[in-house]
Design an enzyme around this catalytic site. Structure first.
Site, PDB file in Angstrom:
ATOM      1  N   PHE A  67       0.832  -1.203   0.000  1.00 28.45           N
ATOM      2  CA  PHE A  67       0.000   0.000   0.000  1.00 28.45           C
ATOM      3  C   PHE A  67       0.872   1.261   0.000  1.00 28.45           C
ATOM      4  CE2 PHE A  67      -3.066  -3.248   1.400  1.00 28.45           C
ATOM      5  CZ  PHE A  67      -4.134  -2.950   0.568  1.00 28.45           C
ATOM      6  N   SER A  68       0.781   2.115   1.018  1.00 27.01           N
ATOM      7  CA  SER A  68       1.431   3.428   0.940  1.00 27.01           C
ATOM      8  C   SER A  68       2.950   3.380   1.052  1.00 27.01           C
ATOM      9  CB  SER A  68       0.868   4.367   2.012  1.00 27.01           C
ATOM     10  OG  SER A  68      -0.412   4.816   1.643  1.00 27.01           O
ATOM     11  N   MET A  69       3.539   2.233   1.328  1.00 28.05           N
ATOM     12  CA  MET A  69       4.990   2.137   1.202  1.00 28.05           C
ATOM     13  C   MET A  69       5.416   2.179  -0.263  1.00 28.05           C
ATOM     14  SD  MET A  69       6.055  -0.294   4.433  1.00 28.05           S
ATOM     15  CE  MET A  69       7.342  -1.166   3.574  1.00 28.05           C
TER      16      MET A  69
END
Length: 384
Positions: A67-69
């Site tokens: 996801f946001s990584m």
């Protein structure tokens, strides 16, 4: 404080045992942790199940939805282009994406007002472009995104960003850190500057140079049995854990990559190496230092939802520690971190030549945050 304190891997066994116990108790399906220094991995452990329902044990080559990584990887790709002169930090976004000209800002009482400034590439990198997200926003622009169905649209990145430009901004550009679709727009600037789709651009600019062969937007069907799955999720839980083996038109710069703990460890080692890993130069030291410096300062406000948390500012794609205290976990001024809504987390501490990657999959925000602070405390306890 010594430049490189000794790392007692025998003490990290306590973290491994804790993850083993929690997986055995059914609190999590499984988890993976990798800890290391600039010159390599010092400790790794996989606990529990890749798929608890199938009783399939977690293996070191498990693939995780990060996801946001995704965002720090896209941010590094953009900064590679800055170094090459193909993007500028002070460049108005509208020079690259004309739909971002003549933007308007949602007014609290209804209607809109003109944007007082043009958002720049730097604003995209530090989440000060004024954009909404639609997931956590309480303002009129975020609500408009949620009502429209925009959040569920599977559109090519160029089409999605053009559609996003038709919504009003939530805030005046440059004034407030507000988590948003800024990295989606940043990903589109990478596409425009390179003439490539985002996946191909990330492969050429970051992933191939770092040897991150298992990181991408689409996982081959032959690797489906490597995908780490969460415990059965309650109805309506967020996030929805997408199937990474199904092609999607939207290569999400904000949250679409899958990766392995080993791949992301290589990314962290590049950050520790000031832009270089094993002789492969991705960024120059000055550029990496700029990315990991605080870009908010005292004059930029913070939205009510501020996941960097106390003691942290924000750089170009990373939360950056600016105070020794304040945060409810150990660290060092100058350390950087980010996380994914599915449970993944990493941090890099240059002063102690230390990185850690924690991978798990969970829809519980409280559980995700609990394991992040737990991992921080137990990893720093292993330093002499």
């Amino acid at each position: 404080m010594p430049k490189r304190p000794a790392l007692r891997t025998d003490r990290l066994d306590a973290l491994a045992r804790r993850l083993d116990r929690d997986a055995a108790a059914g609190l999590i399906a499984g988890a993976q942790v990798v800890v290391g220094r600039r010159d390599g991995v010092a400790f790794e452990h996989a606990a529990g199940w890749r798929d608890a329902a199938a009783r399939d044990p977690l293996r070191p080559d498990a693939v995780w939805r990060i996801f946001s990584m995704t965002k720090p990887i896209v941010s590094v790709a953009a900064m590679v282009l800055v170094e090459r002169g193909e993007l500028r930090l002070d460049q108005p976004v509208a020079e690259l994406i004309p739909a971002f000209a003549d933007l308007r800002v949602a007014a609290p009482g209804g209607g809109t007002v003109p944007a007082a400034a043009a958002p720049t590439v730097q604003d995209l990198l530090r989440h000060t472009a004024g954009l909404a997200y639609g997931y956590l926003d309480g303002g009129p622009a975020g609500r408009a995104l949620a009502r429209d169905g925009f959040l569920g649209a599977d559109l090519p990145l160029g089409e999605l960003v053009e559609r996003l430009a038709g919504f009003p901004l939530e805030h005046q550009p440059g004034k407030l850190w507000h988590y948003s679709h800024a990295t989606e727009v940043l990903g589109r600037t990478v596409e425009v500057a390179t003439g490539l789709g985002l996946g191909a651009a990330l492969r050429a600019l970051v992933l191939d140079p770092l040897g991150m062969a298992d990181t991408g937007f689409l996982l081959p069907e032959r690797d489906r049995a490597r995908v780490a799955e969460p415990l059965p999720q309650p109805p309506g839980a967020r996030p929805r854990f997408f199937d990474p083996c199904i092609p999607r038109r939207h290569e999400s710069a904000g949250g679409g990559l899958v990766s392995t703990a080993a791949d992301y460890a290589r990314f962290c080692r590049m950050v520790l190496g000031r832009g270089t890993l094993e002789g492969a130069r991705v960024l120059g030291p000055a550029t990496l230092a700029l990315m990991t410096a605080d870009h908010l300062g005292r004059d930029t406000g913070r939205a009510s939802y501020y996941p960097p948390g106390p003691g942290y500012g924000f750089g170009l794609g990373f939360a950056v520690r600016v105070a020794a205290g304040e945060a409810p976990f150990p660290g060092t001024p100058g350390d950087v971190f980010w996380s994914g809504v599915g449970g993944t987390y990493f941090w890099v501490d240059p002063a102690r030549d230390l990185f850690a990657v924690l991978m798990l999959q969970s829809s519980s925000a409280e559980q995700r945050q609990g394991y992040r602070t737990l991992a921080r405390a137990m990893v720093y306890a292993a330093l002499d």
